[in-house]
Design an enzyme around this catalytic site. Structure first.
Site, PDB file in Angstrom:
ATOM      1  N   TYR A 254     -15.505  -1.852  10.285  1.00 19.47           N
ATOM      2  CA  TYR A 254     -14.149  -1.422  10.155  1.00 19.47           C
ATOM      3  C   TYR A 254     -13.496  -1.660  11.402  1.00 19.47           C
ATOM      4  CZ  TYR A 254      -9.806   1.465  10.140  1.00 19.47           C
ATOM      5  OH  TYR A 254      -8.541   1.507   9.993  1.00 19.47           O
TER       6      TYR A 254
ATOM      7  N   GLY B 199      -0.358   7.908   1.821  1.00 21.07           N
ATOM      8  CA  GLY B 199      -0.615   7.785   3.051  1.00 21.07           C
ATOM      9  C   GLY B 199       0.666   7.109   3.778  1.00 21.07           C
TER      10      GLY B 199
ATOM     11  N   SER C  16      -5.120   0.033  14.222  1.00 20.06           N
ATOM     12  CA  SER C  16      -5.607   1.254  14.435  1.00 20.06           C
ATOM     13  C   SER C  16      -6.175   1.391  15.843  1.00 20.06           C
ATOM     14  CB  SER C  16      -6.846   1.547  13.755  1.00 20.06           C
ATOM     15  OG  SER C  16      -7.586   2.675  13.937  1.00 20.06           O
TER      16      SER C  16
ATOM     17  N   GLY D 131       2.167   4.529   3.798  1.00 17.73           N
ATOM     18  CA  GLY D 131       3.169   3.734   2.969  1.00 17.73           C
ATOM     19  C   GLY D 131       3.917   4.342   2.259  1.00 17.73           C
TER      20      GLY D 131
ATOM     21  N   GLY E 116       0.848  -1.067   0.104  1.00 10.73           N
ATOM     22  CA  GLY E 116      -0.136  -0.128  -0.303  1.00 10.73           C
ATOM     23  C   GLY E 116       0.876   1.183  -0.018  1.00 10.73           C
TER      24      GLY E 116
END
Length: 284
Positions: free
Chosen positions: A151, A12, A138, A14, A8
């Site tokens: 999520y 962001g 997260s 990554g 990824g």
């Protein structure tokens, strides 16, 4: 030189991590992303200009592609020393308004994808008795909130996979750990994501979902504007973990500049302590 595979990397954390690690001569970075010849062509070319960075096409939901890319990297570089499971997708909406297919799509990226990468790379790490896997979770892997239940569930699942396997893998010389950011201004929240797709169910709640979404968006936006969390803090956390001595890295590594680092660390420490107490009660 250590080989670092990051998923990824088109945006962001990554992308930031790729850029900052490339400045360190001791790392060969394998930056992976989808659509390298279409929507991500520009960022691919940008990253390819960096020192010690190789960009490869990878759809983390494809078993075939994960297997092919890991075999290619292992053949070319002999080892994958560090895996950064960064690729992820955000979601939102009422639990009831998610079709099972939509839930499966979100889990495929946030849960099964990191597991695919782990399973593809772990045999080579175990053989060498050495390796580090860092999984981007997260703070919502520790709490679940309205309109984000699916999520949060995916991040809860990732937390369980990593914390449960830590004791298995450390005996084979491999550290499997988590980084748990709070809200940071990255592209994750700007993307479409994998959100509730049963509009008729959402409509049947008589506008409640829309009202709650607007309230939550305003609240989060206000908190971000007030505290101005810096995404580079997450990158510094990850690089710091990479550079720590083997065996000293914490399993959970929360970082939240809105709720505060002291609070975030207390949450992680309390959960770990409670888990140890529970295990002791059962004789472990």
């Amino acid at each position: 030189m250590k080989t670092v595979l990051i998923t990824g990397t088109s945006s962001g954390f990554g992308k930031l991590l790729t850029e900052q690690l490339s400045a360190k001569s001791q790392y060969q970075i394998i930056a992976t992303m989808r659509n390298t010849n279409s929507t991500n062509k520009t960022v691919r070319r940008e990253l390819e200009k960096l020192q010690n960075v190789e960009v490869l096409e990878l759809d983390v939901t494809s078993e075939k592609e994960v297997k092919a890319i890991t075999e290619l990297v292992l053949q070319k570089h002999q080892s994958i020393d560090i895996l950064i499971n960064n690729a992820g997708v955000f979601g939102g909406g009422l639990l009831e308004a998610h079709s099972i297919e939509q839930v499966q799509k979100l889990f495929d990226i946030n849960v099964y994808a990191p597991l695919r990468l782990m399973k593809a790379i772990l045999p080579s790490m175990r053989k060498r008795q050495d390796g580090l896997i860092i999984n981007l979770s997260s703070m919502l892997g520790l709490f679940s909130i309205p309109l984000n239940a699916v999520y949060c569930a995916s991040k809860f699942a990732l937390e369980a996979l990593v914390t449960g396997s830590y004791g298995e893998l450390i005996q084979k010389g491999v550290e499997n750990i988590l980084v748990e950011p709070g809200s940071f201004p990255t592209e994750l929240y700007k993307k479409t994501g994998t959100k509730a797709d049963l509009q008729e169910v959402t409509d049947s709640y008589d506008g409640m979902a829309e009202q709650m979404t607007e309230y939550a968006n305003n609240a989060v936006y206000g908190a971000v504007q007030k505290h101005k969390p810096d995404p580079n803090a997450v990158i510094n956390k990850i690089i710091g973990l990479i550079e720590m001595e083997k065996g000293t890295r914490p399993v959970r590594n929360p970082i939240d500049q809105i709720s505060g680092e002291t609070f975030a660390q207390k949450v992680a420490d309390d959960i770990s302590e409670l888990a140890q107490t529970q295990m002791k009660a059962y004789g472990f």
